[in-house]
Design an enzyme around this catalytic site. Structure first.
Site, PDB file in Angstrom:
ATOM      1  N   CYS A 195       6.898 -38.490  -8.151  1.00  0.00           N
ATOM      2  CA  CYS A 195       5.552 -38.988  -8.432  1.00  0.00           C
ATOM      3  C   CYS A 195       4.607 -38.872  -7.245  1.00  0.00           C
ATOM      4  CB  CYS A 195       5.600 -40.434  -8.918  1.00  0.00           C
ATOM      5  SG  CYS A 195       6.330 -41.567  -7.717  1.00  0.00           S
TER       6      CYS A 195
ATOM      7  N   TYR B 274      11.282 -34.474 -14.687  1.00  0.00           N
ATOM      8  CA  TYR B 274       9.830 -34.345 -14.814  1.00  0.00           C
ATOM      9  C   TYR B 274       9.170 -34.404 -13.437  1.00  0.00           C
ATOM     10  CZ  TYR B 274       9.514 -39.410 -14.050  1.00  0.00           C
ATOM     11  OH  TYR B 274       9.602 -40.670 -13.509  1.00  0.00           O
TER      12      TYR B 274
ATOM     13  N   GLY C 133      -8.510  -6.999   4.527  1.00  0.00           N
ATOM     14  CA  GLY C 133      -9.384  -7.130   5.688  1.00  0.00           C
ATOM     15  C   GLY C 133      -8.795  -7.888   6.855  1.00  0.00           C
TER      16      GLY C 133
ATOM     17  N   SER D 144      12.485 -42.262  -9.281  1.00  0.00           N
ATOM     18  CA  SER D 144      11.287 -41.452  -9.123  1.00  0.00           C
ATOM     19  C   SER D 144      11.107 -41.219  -7.623  1.00  0.00           C
ATOM     20  CB  SER D 144      10.063 -42.168  -9.697  1.00  0.00           C
ATOM     21  OG  SER D 144       8.925 -41.359  -9.538  1.00  0.00           O
TER      22      SER D 144
ATOM     23  N   ARG E  74      -3.665  -1.359  -5.999  1.00  0.00           N
ATOM     24  CA  ARG E  74      -2.899  -2.598  -5.878  1.00  0.00           C
ATOM     25  C   ARG E  74      -3.277  -3.497  -7.042  1.00  0.00           C
ATOM     26  NH1 ARG E  74      -6.172  -4.409  -0.468  1.00  0.00           N
ATOM     27  NH2 ARG E  74      -8.227  -4.672  -1.403  1.00  0.00           N
TER      28      ARG E  74
ATOM     29  N   MET F 197      -5.983  -7.201   8.663  1.00  0.00           N
ATOM     30  CA  MET F 197      -5.407  -6.369   9.717  1.00  0.00           C
ATOM     31  C   MET F 197      -6.289  -5.150   9.949  1.00  0.00           C
ATOM     32  SD  MET F 197      -1.338  -6.786   8.979  1.00  0.00           S
ATOM     33  CE  MET F 197      -1.462  -6.628   7.210  1.00  0.00           C
TER      34      MET F 197
ATOM     35  N   ARG G 293      -3.680   2.842   8.429  1.00  0.00           N
ATOM     36  CA  ARG G 293      -3.947   1.538   7.807  1.00  0.00           C
ATOM     37  C   ARG G 293      -2.692   0.694   7.746  1.00  0.00           C
ATOM     38  NH1 ARG G 293      -8.039   2.445   2.746  1.00  0.00           N
ATOM     39  NH2 ARG G 293      -9.332   4.062   3.651  1.00  0.00           N
TER      40      ARG G 293
ATOM     41  N   LYS H  58       0.831  -1.206   0.000  1.00  0.00           N
ATOM     42  CA  LYS H  58       0.000   0.000   0.000  1.00  0.00           C
ATOM     43  C   LYS H  58       0.863   1.253   0.000  1.00  0.00           C
ATOM     44  CE  LYS H  58      -3.761  -0.434   2.203  1.00  0.00           C
ATOM     45  NZ  LYS H  58      -4.677  -0.700   3.326  1.00  0.00           N
TER      46      LYS H  58
ATOM     47  N   HIS I 298     -15.865  -7.744   1.395  1.00  0.00           N
ATOM     48  CA  HIS I 298     -14.884  -8.688   1.936  1.00  0.00           C
ATOM     49  C   HIS I 298     -15.114 -10.095   1.389  1.00  0.00           C
ATOM     50  CE1 HIS I 298     -13.591 -11.686   4.974  1.00  0.00           C
ATOM     51  NE2 HIS I 298     -12.512 -10.931   5.003  1.00  0.00           N
TER      52      HIS I 298
END
Length: 910
Positions: free
Chosen positions: A869, A889, A118, A802, A359, A120, A109, A39, A477
């Site tokens: 895997c 992989y 929402g 694997s 934001r 904090m 804030r 912010k 919210h």
């Protein structure tokens, strides 16, 4: 807290700066999020590019670190820096903080580096007291406005700073109760109906409530108010809802929050004022439209808290055309500068527009894909940026079911709300977060129904299939958090009346009770009583040939993003699949092979389980081989189907892994049936089952240990694999086959050598008998620590590894994934484990063993194939790690394949 922020402070030359100003004098910019929070950094950036930002200052995240490291105290120089920054704001605006003629008011804030909407605390209208409120009334010429601000401030400060809150989850908010009583007395239906005298009476009652609850008076000193608010915001970094949120989104507790102190501007001074939240694109579906909501004569929390249902932003063009035109220009400027969809707050004070924050907007998975794809077409970003911008997990929201069109058409909606989170959700009605959690623990799907949600509902929102609110708009919210979580959400359904006391939900004459079924459509906003059947998503329908690609814009965007991901990723992506249907589905999702076929899953259908039990309960090898001979054709047929479905792609077949007792019956009736089938007495059967009992089956007679004790089992499975491969290669329509035989639970090199020799022997016999050459590898699953430690030795035999990270996690941490739920929540809250190690790999522990296994394997066999895997193969954070350690992989369940493709590309681009 840890001291990472303090270390960064030491790197800066000279005196440490704890306060950064923004406005006409601006110290920071958007690159300073670690120090100023998101912010604060963006407020500074908006000021730099000439947008109308009310001036203020940011107290850095380093102060938050100091605050927790020094028993909630502050650095010695901070007070002086804050005083100097207040003076700068006073000079810019010609107002004074605490002045009895022209008072300066502030909002206070939070601002973490990652947005935590929402979670904090926030304080507005700070600086009002019994004297300054009169000055504000006189200066503004609007007494009602001044006293409305004062009552709001006392309520927020009393709640957030002084701790006047409900004593239990079933109690009403104390301040709301006081207001409701007064409204009843003066016959006011809305807050705006209260007169100046009513507001003065309300303020008196609020102060009395604070005195009663805290034994202290509401503070009149404005600097005491300021430091109280700053401390409350820092303290809220460790509140329960912020902690839960950080755990869900893996935000480090070490980062801390900044505090932003900004001059107040007022949207509640009259009908020439307004406040709103807007997006440069639709955060629900990604469409390029100016999207948002506003309220005339209101303050910001009225919009985001869902207390009033606001108006769509398009209506502002009629009510305030000049301001609407200015906002349209601001949208274009923000997107051009930040190169992403922006979520911003604005206030119009007496027709003058002010920007309060911006934001990168939270968005649904559908919106994330569409925005990224369209921004590439618009040349705002390139393909690489588009790939990196879409949260990998969110791609799965394009694959979730929707309501079956025919069924939804027959069902009559109870009412329609605002669509805030796409998809279809059906479940039992619950009215509280606690009830939602209880349902989730019992495995029961539910829909959380609230008048409006608050940050305290976060646990329930996580536990629910969907969220329904009767108040609040698309920037409330509920909507904001649902979009980030990928939850189905319908907001602002004004016709829905929720009675928490009676536990009922009413729409007209229809009354639904807690635990009745409800269905909500987060794409259309429709709400239905009862259960509505679901249908596959558009993407699914295209992939399965039920819908033409040209008819689905969603699929076209999905396809573009997946092609970009495939262009940049280095990791291969396979699937865990045991049947041809699963394999076919995974290939449609982009799987390049099977990384894990669990052969034990093939033994439970039809007669197979009987023959399997005959084999297990056999008295000697002859009986065992007899039963195995009956199982062979079933296994051969299964493997043939898999090889055909994969069409030459690699298929890794894991030999029998679980302990044998898992295949045996537990109840008396089933045991009698098995005894009869085996032509033995129930007593003999019971004795044999008892002989197979293991104290700890996970560490017992399973995996390669079975194959070593009973080589005939390995022999049968190997024969089935190779005979299936030969059948495919010799078929009229030849199907290429690429087989990888995986031996499970190896910890000693000789275990693999014994099993490997047997597999090679069977392969040679089949190839000679069938006159065919089969391409195959023999390798192992690395799933116990010894295998990783002795990987160099094991690689002398293994042609591939694997990593079975599910069992490797269990055996390394000494934790059962089935039982760890009893304490994992506590471990996450205490930051012992930052996340569930069975969902995202424990990089510091289990990850080190994977690294050791990779290093050892490649030291012996340079080109050894390396994969994973476990279900970690579908987790984006784990995939980033696997890319880093150099695996070839990952393998995951079919629906996670697109997630893995995108995450692998992001890992490569990072």
């Amino acid at each position: 807290m840890a001291t990472k922020a303090k270390k960064s402070a030491k790197k800066r030359a000279g005196k440490i700066q704890y306060v950064y100003e923004f406005g006409k004098k601006t110290d920071g910019d958007s690159k300073m999020k670690e120090l100023l929070g998101g912010k604060g950094a963006n407020l500074a950036e908006m000021a730099r590019i000439g947008l109308p930002v009310p001036p203020g200052f940011t107290i850095t995240t380093e102060v938050c670190t100091y605050f927790y490291d020094h028993k909630r105290s502050y650095p010695k120089t901070l007070a002086k820096e804050v005083k100097a920054a207040v003076t700068t704001v006073e000079k810019q605006l010609g107002k004074k903080f605490g002045d009895t003629k022209n008072p300066l008011l502030f909002s206070v804030r939070s601002g973490a580096r990652e947005s935590m909407p929402g979670m904090m605390d926030t304080i507005l209208n700070l600086g009002l007291n019994d004297e300054t409120v009169e000055a504000l009334a006189q200066k503004s010429g609007n007494e009602r406005f001044a006293y409305d601000c004062y009552r709001r401030f006392i309520q927020m400060y009393g709640d957030v700073v002084m701790g006047v809150q409900p004593e239990s989850e079933n109690d009403h908010e104390p301040f709301d109760e006081v207001m409701s009583q007064l409204k009843k007395e003066v016959k006011a239906s809305e807050d705006n109906d209260l007169t100046v005298d009513d507001l003065k009476e309300l303020i008196k009652r609020y102060k009395a409530l604070i005195k009663k609850k805290t034994k202290g008076a509401f503070p009149q000193d404005v600097y005491e108010q300021l430091w109280g608010a700053v401390g409350a915001v820092f303290s809220s970094w460790q509140n329960e809802r912020a902690t839960i949120y950080r755990q869900k989104y893996n935000i480090s507790a070490e980062w801390g929050t900044a505090v932003n102190v900004q001059a107040m501007v007022f949207g509640n001074m009259g009908d020439s004022c307004a406040t709103g939240v807007a997006f440069t694109r639709d955060p629900a579906n990604g469409e390029k439209v100016f999207y948002g909501e506003y309220l005339i004569n209101a303050q910001g929390e009225d919009v985001v808290a869902g207390v009033r249902t606001p108006n769509p932003i398009a209506m502002l063009a009629d009510e305030m055309p000049k301001s609407h035109a200015e906002l349209v220009k601001v949208c274009a400027k923000l997107e051009k500068h930040f190169k992403d969809m922006q979520d911003f707050e604005f206030t119009i004070e007496d027709t003058v527009l002010y920007m309060l924050q911006t934001r990168n907007g939270k968005r649904t998975g559908l919106a994330a894909v569409r925005i990224a794809a369209e921004m590439v077409k618009e040349r705002l970003i390139n393909e690489k940026t588009a790939v990196q911008r879409i949260p990998a997990d969110s791609i799965s929201s394009l694959l979730v079911p929707v309501f079956d069109a025919a069924a939804a058409k027959k069902a009559k909606p109870l009412t329609v709300g605002l669509p805030a989170g796409p998809g279809a959700a059906t479940g039992h009605i619950v009215f509280s977060a606690a009830a939602a959690e209880r349902h989730a623990e019992d495995g029961v799907k539910c829909v959380l129904c609230r008048v409006e949600t608050s940050p305290e509902d976060l646990r329930g929102m996580i536990a629910s299939e969907g969220i329904l609110t009767s108040r609040g708009g698309v920037s409330s919210h509920a909507a904001l958090v649902a979009r980030q979580m990928g939850k189905v959400c319908v907001c602002g359904a004004a016709d829905v009346e929720i009675d928490y006391a009676k536990k009922t939900l009413r729409v007209g004459k229809t009354v639904l009770k807690e635990d009745d079924y409800i269905s909500i459509d987060g794409t259309t906003g429709e709400i239905f009583a009862g259960q509505i059947p679901t249908a596959p998503s558009e993407v699914d329908q295209v992939l399965n040939g039920k819908l033409k690609p040209a008819k689905s814009y969603t699929f076209q965007m999905f396809d573009s993003v997946m092609k970009w991901a495939d262009k940049y990723r280095k990791l291969g992506v396979r699937t865990n699949a045991d049947t041809p249907a699963q394999a076919t589905s995974a290939v449609a999702f982009g799987a390049e092979g099977i990384g894990l076929c669990r052969t034990e899953h093939m033994f439970f259908e039809g007669d197979r389980i009987t023959f399997m039990r005959q084999m297990i309960l056999a008295g000697d090898e002859t009986e065992r081989r007899k039963a195995l001979k009956k199982l062979l054709p079933f296994q051969r047929k299964d493997f043939t189907g898999l090889f055909k479905a994969m069409g030459g792609r690699p298929v890794t077949v894991r030999l029998l892994d679980p302990p044998l007792h898992e295949f045996l019956p537990n109840d008396d009736a089933a045991r009698r049936a098995v005894a009869e089938a085996l032509n033995i007495t129930p007593e003999v059967l019971t004795a044999r089952i008892a002989s197979l009992h293991e104290e700890n089956p996970m560490l017992g007679h399973r995996g390669c240990r079975l194959g070593i004790s009973y080589p005939e089992i390995t022999e049968m499975q190997a024969r089935a694999i190779f005979e299936a491969a030969a059948a495919c290669l010799n078929a009229k329509k030849k199907v290429d086959v690429n087989v990888e035989v995986m031996v499970p639970l190896v910890g000693f090199a000789k275990e693999l050598k014994l099993q490997s020799d047997l597999i090679h022997k069977v392969a040679a016999e089949v190839m000679e008998a069938k006159k065919v050459k089969i391409k195959y590898l023999v390798g192992t699953m690395v799933e116990i620590p010894r295998a990783a430690v002795r990987s160099a030795e094991i690689a002398e035999t293994a042609e591939f590894f694997s990593f079975g990270t599910n069992d490797l996690t269990q055996t390394t941490l000494g934790m059962s994934r089935d039982d760890a739920g009893a304490f994992l929540g506590d471990y996450k809250e205490l930051d012992i484990l930052p996340q569930n190690p069975f969902a995202s790999i424990d990089q510091a522990g289990v990850g080190k063993l994977v690294e050791l296994g990779v290093e050892g394997g490649r030291s012996t066999r340079k080109n050894i194939k390396l994969g994973v895997c476990g279900e970690h193969g579908g987790d984006p954070a784990s995939i980033k790690f696997f890319h880093g350690v150099g695996l070839n992989y990952v393998s995951c369940s079919p629906p996670r394949v697109p997630v893995a493709r995108l995450a692998a590309a992001q890992a490569a681009l990072a």
